[in-house]
Design a protein around this motif. Structure first.
Motif, PDB file in Angstrom:
ATOM      1  N   ILE A 362      11.157 -16.819  14.499  1.00 41.83           N
ATOM      2  CA  ILE A 362       9.763 -17.213  14.276  1.00 41.83           C
ATOM      3  C   ILE A 362       8.937 -17.022  15.546  1.00 41.83           C
ATOM      4  CG2 ILE A 362       8.244 -19.175  13.778  1.00 41.83           C
ATOM      5  CD1 ILE A 362      10.416 -20.183  11.862  1.00 41.83           C
ATOM      6  N   GLU A 363       9.505 -17.350  16.693  1.00 44.54           N
ATOM      7  CA  GLU A 363       8.765 -17.161  17.944  1.00 44.54           C
ATOM      8  C   GLU A 363       8.531 -15.680  18.228  1.00 44.54           C
ATOM      9  OE1 GLU A 363       7.192 -19.479  19.600  1.00 44.54           O
ATOM     10  OE2 GLU A 363       7.952 -20.877  18.094  1.00 44.54           O
ATOM     11  N   GLN A 364       9.486 -14.835  17.853  1.00 40.93           N
ATOM     12  CA  GLN A 364       9.293 -13.391  18.018  1.00 40.93           C
ATOM     13  C   GLN A 364       8.199 -12.869  17.094  1.00 40.93           C
ATOM     14  OE1 GLN A 364      13.223 -11.822  17.334  1.00 40.93           O
ATOM     15  NE2 GLN A 364      13.984 -12.409  19.363  1.00 40.93           N
ATOM     16  N   ALA A 365       7.964 -13.591  15.987  1.00 42.24           N
ATOM     17  CA  ALA A 365       6.905 -13.219  15.041  1.00 42.24           C
ATOM     18  C   ALA A 365       5.594 -13.929  15.366  1.00 42.24           C
ATOM     19  CB  ALA A 365       7.345 -13.543  13.621  1.00 42.24           C
ATOM     20  N   ASP A 366       5.462 -14.419  16.610  1.00 35.11           N
ATOM     21  CA  ASP A 366       4.235 -15.051  17.112  1.00 35.11           C
ATOM     22  C   ASP A 366       4.064 -16.501  16.678  1.00 35.11           C
ATOM     23  OD1 ASP A 366       2.042 -14.919  18.788  1.00 35.11           O
ATOM     24  OD2 ASP A 366       0.654 -14.316  17.192  1.00 35.11           O
ATOM     25  N   GLY A 367       5.151 -17.165  16.324  1.00 32.48           N
ATOM     26  CA  GLY A 367       5.102 -18.611  16.149  1.00 32.48           C
ATOM     27  C   GLY A 367       4.919 -19.103  14.723  1.00 32.48           C
ATOM     28  N   LEU A 368       4.962 -20.415  14.586  1.00 27.69           N
ATOM     29  CA  LEU A 368       4.925 -21.071  13.278  1.00 27.69           C
ATOM     30  C   LEU A 368       3.609 -20.837  12.544  1.00 27.69           C
ATOM     31  CD1 LEU A 368       6.608 -23.456  11.623  1.00 27.69           C
ATOM     32  CD2 LEU A 368       4.688 -24.822  12.406  1.00 27.69           C
ATOM     33  N   ILE A 369       2.496 -21.009  13.241  1.00 31.01           N
ATOM     34  CA  ILE A 369       1.185 -20.911  12.586  1.00 31.01           C
ATOM     35  C   ILE A 369       0.977 -19.514  12.017  1.00 31.01           C
ATOM     36  CG2 ILE A 369      -1.310 -21.015  12.965  1.00 31.01           C
ATOM     37  CD1 ILE A 369      -0.736 -23.213  15.070  1.00 31.01           C
ATOM     38  N   THR A 370       1.309 -18.496  12.808  1.00 28.02           N
ATOM     39  CA  THR A 370       1.179 -17.117  12.339  1.00 28.02           C
ATOM     40  C   THR A 370       2.089 -16.868  11.142  1.00 28.02           C
ATOM     41  OG1 THR A 370       0.611 -16.308  14.544  1.00 28.02           O
ATOM     42  CG2 THR A 370       1.443 -14.692  12.981  1.00 28.02           C
ATOM     43  N   SER A 371       3.320 -17.389  11.206  1.00 23.31           N
ATOM     44  CA  SER A 371       4.276 -17.195  10.104  1.00 23.31           C
ATOM     45  C   SER A 371       3.787 -17.856   8.824  1.00 23.31           C
ATOM     46  CB  SER A 371       5.649 -17.748  10.500  1.00 23.31           C
ATOM     47  OG  SER A 371       6.210 -17.009  11.560  1.00 23.31           O
ATOM     48  N   PHE A 372       3.095 -18.989   8.944  1.00 16.88           N
ATOM     49  CA  PHE A 372       2.515 -19.632   7.760  1.00 16.88           C
ATOM     50  C   PHE A 372       1.376 -18.788   7.196  1.00 16.88           C
ATOM     51  CE2 PHE A 372       4.648 -23.762   8.298  1.00 16.88           C
ATOM     52  CZ  PHE A 372       4.797 -24.108   6.970  1.00 16.88           C
ATOM     53  N   HIS A 373       0.551 -18.255   8.074  1.00 15.18           N
ATOM     54  CA  HIS A 373      -0.550 -17.404   7.611  1.00 15.18           C
ATOM     55  C   HIS A 373      -0.017 -16.156   6.908  1.00 15.18           C
ATOM     56  CE1 HIS A 373      -4.305 -19.256   8.935  1.00 15.18           C
ATOM     57  NE2 HIS A 373      -3.665 -19.681  10.015  1.00 15.18           N
ATOM     58  N   GLN A 374       1.125 -15.643   7.362  1.00 12.37           N
ATOM     59  CA  GLN A 374       1.726 -14.465   6.746  1.00 12.37           C
ATOM     60  C   GLN A 374       2.492 -14.800   5.470  1.00 12.37           C
ATOM     61  OE1 GLN A 374       4.062 -13.024  10.039  1.00 12.37           O
ATOM     62  NE2 GLN A 374       2.348 -11.894  10.956  1.00 12.37           N
ATOM     63  N   GLY A 375       2.725 -16.092   5.235  1.00 16.61           N
ATOM     64  CA  GLY A 375       3.442 -16.529   4.037  1.00 16.61           C
ATOM     65  C   GLY A 375       4.952 -16.474   4.171  1.00 16.61           C
TER      66      GLY A 375
END
Length: 453
Positions: A362-375
């Motif tokens: 998740i951190e490699q994908a720019d963190g929790l908030i970004t991962s939620f926005h991406q679904g």
């Protein structure tokens, strides 16, 4: 003691135990007969041994846990009566939930003992209101923790209180100025939406990391709100893994003195409308897991919380469950009660290691908030929820009174004071929010439909 209790006995290595088991199985497959796999994908062995165990250094103060009574504040006079009654009947800490700024909570706190400990969960982010309340708390010498969690607002409502920048700027300013303002990581939504224990741990840590990367310094304790499921030993290990992982993350930010406080509440996910008295049994073992895992504050759920409004009898039963654990069963007698339990220590290790893998992804994908926005996270939790629902539907996971040993004569329709199912309000959101859903909802809806015919 200067001697080991079992020095007189010969140590039997794990290989010898396994050979004995293989012999007793008389040719049956060891893994097929005795090893089972959890929802998390962890293979649980029939026995654990010291020569295969790597000790996990997680210290818990299980003798210091507090009995918590929860109060939803909407009517001050009723809340005052509820709070005073709870304290008289054995509650040690009061947890207030406040949803709007129209309520003057100082009128409530002002009539309560100053020597008590109070938790206030704010489901809003009004800087002026919280600032005035924090100042009043300091002036009046109350021990009040103002718990704020903007990310929880985002993932459950789909929107920030205001917007990302304003929410974090306000939170940072309040946390720097007032020691009574506490960062809170509410993980209950993850669990009650269907996340596995490993996912709960991972998302909570990413949740925590989002705050540490935005809030400059933290002097006050950080609170974790945890929903406790029915997998007894796994839930004990989950609590220990929370402390292990949060300490690891805090160390990366040089927050070596950071204090983590865990507030544990039984989950609603496995609670049922039919056979509701069994809910009391479920919540008792869930509270036991929380105590043994090292929770600081434990708040029980009334057995009829799904369909009845707050009532004295149910609240007293729920509180007495905790008091019985503490006063009668002496669950506050020792610290670190699970230290040296090979099974729990191995579970803690595996849960933490597997969670760490997800945290890094998740951190490699720019963190929790970004991962939620991406679904991404919503999709992962939905997959886990579907798997558990399938287990329930096929009786691989059992809920007594629902998918096993149900009473076909039981009627519940006339007792419903609250709507017990998922509520959805169509609105424009920044992202798809997490929806909490119980395992037995579809089954219960069919039975209620049959009752109405």
């Amino acid at each position: 003691m200067n001697h080991q209790l079992f020095d007189e006995f010969t140590s039997i290595p794990s290989k010898q135990w396994k050979n004995k088991i293989q012999y007793e199985l008389q040719g049956a497959d060891y893994n097929e007969m005795l090893v089972w796999e959890s929802l998390e994908g962890i293979k649980v062995r029939p026995f654990y041994h010291g020569d295969e165990n790597q000790s996990i250094p997680v210290s818990t103060s299980s003798s210091q846990w507090s009995v918590v009574h929860s109060i939803y504040v909407h009517d001050i006079e009723k809340s005052i009566h509820n709070a005073k009654t709870a304290l008289q009947k054995g509650a040690e800490v009061l947890y207030f939930t406040l949803t709007n700024t129209a309520v003057d909570v100082t009128a409530l706190l002002g009539v309560l003992p100053k020597e008590g400990t109070y938790l206030l969960r704010c489901h809003f982010l009004d800087q002026t209101y919280i600032k005035n309340l924090a100042q009043w708390t300091s002036e009046q010498h109350y021990t009040l923790h103002l718990m704020i969690d903007p990310i929880h607002q985002l993932i459950t409502a789909g929107n920030w209180f205001h917007n990302l920048n304003q929410d974090f700027t306000t939170l940072d300013a309040l946390a720097q100025q007032y020691t009574s303002v506490n960062l809170t990581i509410d993980t209950k939504a993850y669990q009650q939406a269907g996340a596995t224990i490993i996912q709960q741990l991972a998302y909570a840590c990413n949740h925590f990391n989002e705050y540490l990367s935005r809030v400059k310094t933290l002097q006050q304790p950080v609170f974790i709100e945890v929903a406790v499921g029915s997998n007894y030993f796994f839930e004990i290990a989950k609590h220990k893994a929370f402390r292990l992982l949060f300490e690891l993350i805090a160390r990366e930010y040089a927050c070596t003195d950071l204090t983590v406080k865990i507030i544990s509440t039984p989950t609603k996910r496995n609670k049922t409308l039919y056979g509701a008295s069994v809910n009391a049994l479920r919540s008792t073992t869930e509270c036991m897991s929380a105590v043994l895992g090292g929770a600081d504050f434990i708040c029980n759920l009334p057995h009829d919380v799904l369909y009845r409004k707050e009532n004295y009898a149910s609240q007293q039963i729920a509180r007495n469950q905790l008091l019985s654990l503490k006063k009668d069963s002496h669950f506050d007698a020792v610290d670190n009660p699970t230290a040296g339990a090979y099974y729990i220590e191995e579970l803690t290790k595996q849960l933490a290691e597997k969670a760490l893998e997800i945290i890094k992804q998740i951190e490699q994908a720019d963190g929790l908030i970004t991962s939620f926005h991406q679904g991404t996270i919503q999709r992962k939790i939905a997959e886990s929820a579907d798997k558990e629902q399938d287990w329930f539907n096929t009786q691989k996971e059992l809920l007594v009174g629902s998918n096993i040993q149900a009473n076909p004569k039981e009627k519940i329709q006339t007792q419903l004071e609250l709507f017990p199912f998922v509520k959805q309000k169509p609105r424009k959101t920044l992202l798809a929010p997490l929806l909490e859903k119980r395992l037995a909802e579809s089954y219960e809806q069919h039975r209620l439909t049959a009752e109405n015919k």
